[in-house]
Design an enzyme around this catalytic site. Structure first.
Site, PDB file in Angstrom:
ATOM      1  N   GLU A  58     -11.942   6.898  44.087  1.00 51.74           N
ATOM      2  CA  GLU A  58     -11.757   7.517  42.775  1.00 51.74           C
ATOM      3  C   GLU A  58     -12.508   8.840  42.698  1.00 51.74           C
ATOM      4  O   GLU A  58     -12.012   9.826  42.147  1.00 51.74           O
ATOM      5  CB  GLU A  58     -12.241   6.556  41.684  1.00 51.74           C
ATOM      6  CG  GLU A  58     -12.096   7.060  40.262  1.00 51.74           C
ATOM      7  CD  GLU A  58     -10.686   6.960  39.722  1.00 51.74           C
ATOM      8  OE1 GLU A  58     -10.528   6.974  38.503  1.00 51.74           O
ATOM      9  OE2 GLU A  58      -9.727   6.890  40.514  1.00 51.74           O
TER      10      GLU A  58
ATOM     11  N   THR B 284      -7.613  15.586  34.533  1.00 52.12           N
ATOM     12  CA  THR B 284      -8.783  14.774  34.218  1.00 52.12           C
ATOM     13  C   THR B 284     -10.041  15.624  34.109  1.00 52.12           C
ATOM     14  O   THR B 284     -10.849  15.433  33.193  1.00 52.12           O
ATOM     15  CB  THR B 284      -8.986  13.690  35.294  1.00 52.12           C
ATOM     16  OG1 THR B 284      -7.844  12.842  35.306  1.00 52.12           O
ATOM     17  CG2 THR B 284     -10.223  12.858  35.007  1.00 52.12           C
TER      18      THR B 284
END
Length: 310
Positions: free
Chosen positions: A132, A184
């Site tokens: 991630e 993001t």
């Protein structure tokens, strides 16, 4: 030892409105599929990626799924192995649905299965967080934990890492992904670094109440707690028609409405699947009338995490 495996890993909704970086849940649809095969040629190789429009790197050191597996093999001292990966992206990327998390979890779960399950899911979690971090710049667990464990998860702490599985009442999640770009990193940068104490107290109360509602299956309490006074008011500015969509959903049976992860996908929760389907179908049509295309999904909460397909 089994030589090949096909797995599915689910998309996830991080934050769950009031639980920024600490709450998340998994859904049955969409998600990623992955085929992994052990070979005689040492090293991890990505054979193919479908559904990414050519955006994801095939370099195994730079791709989330392969980099996570490489790190796992190093930890297990099994770098002698050869692994071929075929990844099928069955969910939109950059959508706020944990696309990179699903890929990392699929790869780690598949590798762990082929190796005879040497690690528990909790032991796999740090490797998923590494993946991630590679994809998003932040190794948070609010997507990878529910993708790996299924259901609702609470990240009690990051140092040391502690994840708590929460009860899952009967709920239906309606997801709408508008085709707009909300990176993001950009969505994180606009968040305030300081908050008023009164806002923090409100947020703590909502988080505690939400967790309580999951244990007691109190849907009214759940709905009252799905409120965010810190992050949503800022991030929602990046999502076209957010206030309109939220108002429409809340007027038509939604228990709560919010941003999935950093967006632009929005989600709403329902006791009835019919209510959820009706709301997202109508919202999709209304957005189309405004020139905004979208994908919609309706799902129960995924309680299993990744599963073996073949």
């Amino acid at each position: 030892m089994k030589k090949s495996i096909k797995v599915f890993a689910p998309a996830t909704v991080a934050n769950v409105v009031c639980g920024f970086d600490i709450l998340g849940f998994a859904v049955n649809e969409p998600g990623d599929e992955l085929v992994m095969e052990l070979t005689d040629k040492r090293g991890v190789k990505i054979i193919s990626i479908e559904g990414d429009e050519g955006k994801l790197p095939l370099d195994p050191q730079k791709n989330t799924v392969s980099a996570s597996v490489i790190s796992l093999l190093k930890k297990l001292e099994r770098e002698d192995l050869g692994i071929n990966i075929q990844l099928k992206k069955k969910m939109p990327m950059g959508s706020g649905l944990g696309s990179s998390s699903a890929s990392a979890v699929a790869g780690l779960f598949a590798a762990n299965e082929l190796l005879g399950q040497p690690l528990s899911k909790m032991e796999l979690l740090p490797f998923a967080m590494e993946g991630e971090a590679l994809a998003c710049g932040h190794g948070h667990a609010d997507n990878v934990a529910p993708a790996l464990f299924g259901g609702f998860t609470l990240i009690k702490s990051y140092d040391p890492l502690e994840v708590i599985a929460l009860p899952v009442p009967k709920l239906y999640c309606a997801l709408l992904y508008p085709h707009v770009d909300v990176p993001t990193r950009d969505a994180r940068q606009i968040i305030r670094s300081k908050v008023l104490l009164k806002d923090a107290v409100t947020q703590w109360g909502n988080i505690a109440g939400l967790i309580s509602s999951l244990y007691t299956h109190d849907y009214d309490l759940l709905g009252r707690c799905l409120k965010d006074v810190i992050v949503e008011p800022i991030r929602s500015i990046l999502i076209p028609e957010f206030d309109f969509m939220k108002a429409y959903a809340m007027e038509n049976g939604a228990l709560g409405f919010g941003i999935s992860g950093s967006g632009p996908t929005v989600f709403s929760l329902y006791k009835s699947p019919d209510d959820g389907q009706k709301v997202i179908t109508n919202l999709q049509r209304m957005l189309a009338d405004k020139g905004i295309k979208s994908n919609i999904y309706l799902s129960e909460i995924n309680e299993t995490g990744p599963v073996i397909l073949a």
